[in-house]
Design a protein around this motif. Structure first.
Motif, short mmCIF file in Angstrom:
data_model
loop_
_atom_site.label_atom_id
_atom_site.label_comp_id
_atom_site.label_asym_id
_atom_site.label_seq_id
_atom_site.Cartn_x
_atom_site.Cartn_y
_atom_site.Cartn_z
N ARG A 162 112.22 -66.98 40.25
CA ARG A 162 111.75 -68.08 39.42
C ARG A 162 110.91 -67.64 38.22
O ARG A 162 110.43 -68.48 37.45
CB ARG A 162 110.95 -69.06 40.28
CG ARG A 162 111.78 -69.69 41.39
CD ARG A 162 111.05 -70.77 42.14
NE ARG A 162 111.92 -71.35 43.16
CZ ARG A 162 112.80 -72.33 42.95
NH1 ARG A 162 112.90 -72.83 41.73
NH2 ARG A 162 113.55 -72.80 43.91
N ASP A 163 110.73 -66.34 38.03
CA ASP A 163 109.98 -65.88 36.86
C ASP A 163 110.41 -64.45 36.52
O ASP A 163 110.96 -63.74 37.34
CB ASP A 163 108.47 -65.93 37.10
CG ASP A 163 108.05 -65.17 38.34
OD1 ASP A 163 108.19 -63.93 38.34
OD2 ASP A 163 107.62 -65.80 39.32
N ARG A 164 110.13 -64.05 35.29
CA ARG A 164 110.55 -62.73 34.83
C ARG A 164 109.77 -61.62 35.49
O ARG A 164 110.27 -60.49 35.65
CB ARG A 164 110.40 -62.65 33.30
CG ARG A 164 110.80 -61.30 32.71
CD ARG A 164 110.91 -61.35 31.21
NE ARG A 164 111.92 -62.31 30.79
CZ ARG A 164 113.22 -62.07 30.83
NH1 ARG A 164 113.68 -60.90 31.27
NH2 ARG A 164 114.08 -62.97 30.42
#
Length: 668
Positions: A162-164
């Motif tokens: 859900r995130d880099r």
């Protein structure tokens, strides 16, 4: 023509193929590992060839051994089942090179389908919608994304990011787990998994068989499937079938397969992959279409044309559940052991299309089967076919609730709760169904009163069994003594911990009172138990009759029948209220060896796959120490607290049993 067929698989799919072979006059050959020597698929085959060993990599996944077995048994054809070998182009080519008929898509086509990235690219060029594909994590700009292996299926290795910040690490971990390249695609929240079963022959005929809804999943693996989908209307069905036909033709597919799509909340669908094998859920398609898909596989493999001019009409509604040896309440932990009883009531047929609506059971196990750790945990698939969807759901839920599944933990209770859930009944299902409805993880037998009355039934059945097997004076009432007010007690380890069950009988052998009370396991003193509580809070109860395997009780004017199956010290109690497993605690238990403080033990039998720490290493709470591979899944073992690794007595590849020491951690 196929004369003698070897099935390069085990369990229910091998039995399924053999059933059609018997129907059309084809001789059958099974292969089996050491652990499967007495398995049902072996005993049902005309011939069987032993593959020494137990692990899939040394038996069922050894193409050279399987081809050698086919030659030894005189088979002129090989059916790969529905596992890894069904999608292996090298195995398909080797079968043909050995002069045998391959019952599946040609090796060249399997080579194309082997890469999901290539398949998606070719389908997209033909105008079918696909989700964007990124092989380089740096290309990802929008989140969340789903990391997927480029090769293989079954949900293995898939994870949401859900995130880099965590993307690069997640990609590296997935690559290490699956041993192949991976790619990223947008993760569609709460989408529906819709698939089109499709048949294509060598003469250019391509026929779709409606759609299947496969959205209720755990770990990206299906557990409930149905056809038709409650979310697909005739117009959408036509679009999906048209896209499936285009996909099959552009990929050059020949055989029986499944085109899988993702349907989002806006009604748009996206091609995921073409699975080139007979899916586990093919039984529901057979119910609503009336066609034997295995027989059609044989027809295509022999070079014949499909016998139908177009899609068959849909007859009623069919729902399938996968009964698996796993515990949903404990992170889907697989269960191994002996299946003492496997009985589903009112089954109309098995392994073939039903002539009329009813229940179909395709099982890979029978009473006494040993569930090992080397294969996936699926025991059977149960199908209900009815004129309407509500009827099918009700029929299936009732049969599951009344089934007797003894010996290993299963997902039965969760399946029943899903089928009876209002959202499922309304057709409101998607891939996030289980996450949104944690209430389906509760056991069916959840009320305190229902558990207590089941405990009483177990105690009465145990007493009746002891009296019937007594060598002298077996006609006396159970627990008879000069003091009629004396009580009988037993202690069981139940679903919520130890409980004491007590009851007293009058001079006529009638139940005069009873109780069930929790016992603190740390203060369990069997010598001091047996004192009746001063307060009886039980409902008025009368024993109608009691034997070693059946007890009927009148509880507050309502008669209930309990079926009790005792194996050793364990009593399996089944009733209309649900099922409960009770282990009787011996009055004089032998002392058990105590594990050293900080010991981490194996929660199930399996093979050590990865060891990530060494003695002397300092670890954080929750840090991954090692992993176990069991039932085709990888199970992590984390540090329960911060500390220093004192010892790691196992190594990668080591076989371990339940309770075996994996590591010792000195906590800080």
């Amino acid at each position: 023509m196929i004369r003698r067929l070897l099935v390069a698989h085990r369990g229910e799919i091998a039995r399924r193929v053999f059933a059609t072979c018997r129907l059309v006059g084809i001789e059958t050959v099974a292969v089996y590992s050491d652990a499967d020597a007495d398995a049902p698929h072996v005993t049902e085959a005309d011939y069987a060839v032993h593959l020494p060993g137990n692990s899939p990599s040394s038996t069922y996944l050894r193409g050279d051994l399987i081809i050698a077995a086919a030659r030894r048994a005189g088979a002129n054809a090989v059916h790969p089942g529905n596992g890894v070998m069904a999608e292996d182009p090298d195995f398909a080519a080797a079968v043909v090179d050995a002069g045998m008929i391959w019952v599946g898509p040609p090796a060249k086509i399997l080579g194309t389908l082997h890469s999901k990235i290539e398949s998606k690219a070719r389908v997209a060029e033909a105008g079918v919608r696909v989700l964007p594909t990124h092989t380089d994590p740096a290309q990802v700009t929008d989140f969340p994304v789903l990391i997927k292996p480029a090769i293989g299926g079954g949900g293995t290795g898939m994870r949401v990011v859900r995130d880099r910040v965590t993307l690069a690490e997640a990609v590296a971990t997935t690559r290490q787990e699956v041993g192949s390249d991976v790619f990223c695609e947008p993760y569609v929240e709460d989408a529906r998994h819709i698939e089109i079963p499709i048949l294509a022959d060598a003469h250019g005929n391509v026929v779709p068989f409606g759609e299947r809804e496969c959205s209720v999943q755990r770990r990206y693996q299906k557990i409930v499937e149905e056809t038709p989908s409650p979310a697909v209307d005739p117009a959408l069905r036509e679009e999906l079938c048209r896209a499936a036909i285009v996909s099959v033709k552009v990929l050059g597919f020949v055989g029986v397969g499944t085109v899988e799509f993702l349907l989002d909340a806006a009604g748009d669908f996206h091609f995921l992959e073409l699975t080139p094998s007979l899916q586990v859920e093919h039984a529901i398609t057979e119910c609503v279409s009336g066609y034997d898909l295995v027989r059609l596989q044989f027809l295509i493999a022999e070079g014949g044309p499909l016998p139908m001019p177009g899609p068959p009409p849909i007859r009623g509604h069919a729902i399938e559940v996968r009964i698996c040896a796993e515990d949903p309440a404990y992170a889907w932990l697989p269960a191994a052991g002996t299946l003492h009883r496997f009985a589903v009531p009112d089954v109309a047929g098995s392994f073939r299309p039903l002539p009329q609506p009813g229940l179909r059971l395709d099982a890979g196990v029978t009473d006494g089967s040993v569930v090992g750790a080397h294969h996936d945990p699926m025991l059977a698939k149960l199908v209900a076919w009815a004129p309407t969807r509500p009827e099918a759901a009700r029929m299936l839920g009732s049969a599951l609730a009344r089934a007797q599944l003894h010996g290993v933990v299963t997902n039965r209770d969760l399946l029943v709760r899903v089928l009876r859930h209002p959202s499922f009944r309304m057709g409101e299902v998607d891939t996030g169904f289980l996450d949104r409805h944690p209430e389906v993880f509760a056991p069916l037998l959840s009320s305190v009163d229902a558990v207590r009355i089941s405990c009483l039934a177990a105690a009465l059945a145990g007493a009746a069994g002891r009296r019937s097997s007594a060598r002298v004076l077996h006609s006396l009432p159970s627990g008879w003594r000069n003091v009629p007010s004396g009580s009988q007690t037993s202690v069981y380890d139940g679903p919520a911990g130890p409980v004491e069950v007590g009851y007293r009988m009058n001079r006529h052998g009638e139940l005069a009172g009873w109780w069930v009370r929790a016992v603190d396991p740390e203060e369990l003193d069997l010598a001091g138990l047996g004192q009746e509580p001063t307060i009886d809070d039980h409902p008025p109860t009368t024993v109608v009759y009691a034997s070693r395997d059946k007890v009927a009780l009148d509880v507050s004017g309502i008669r209930l029948t309990f079926h009790v199956h005792r194996v050793g010290e364990v009593s399996y109690v089944d009733s209309p209220e649900g099922s409960v497993t009770l282990r009787e605690v011996p009055r004089f238990p032998l002392p058990a060896p105590e594990a050293a403080e900080g010991s981490l033990i194996a929660p199930l039998p399996g093979a050590v796959r990865r060891v990530l720490v060494v003695p002397g290493q300092r670890v954080r709470a929750g840090e991954l120490l090692l992993t176990l591979e069991a039932m085709k899944l990888e199970h992590p073992v984390h540090a329960p607290s911060a500390g220093v690794v004192a010892s790691v007595p196992v190594h990668p590849g080591a076989e371990v049993d339940t309770g075996e020491l994996l590591a010792v951690l000195d906590p800080e």
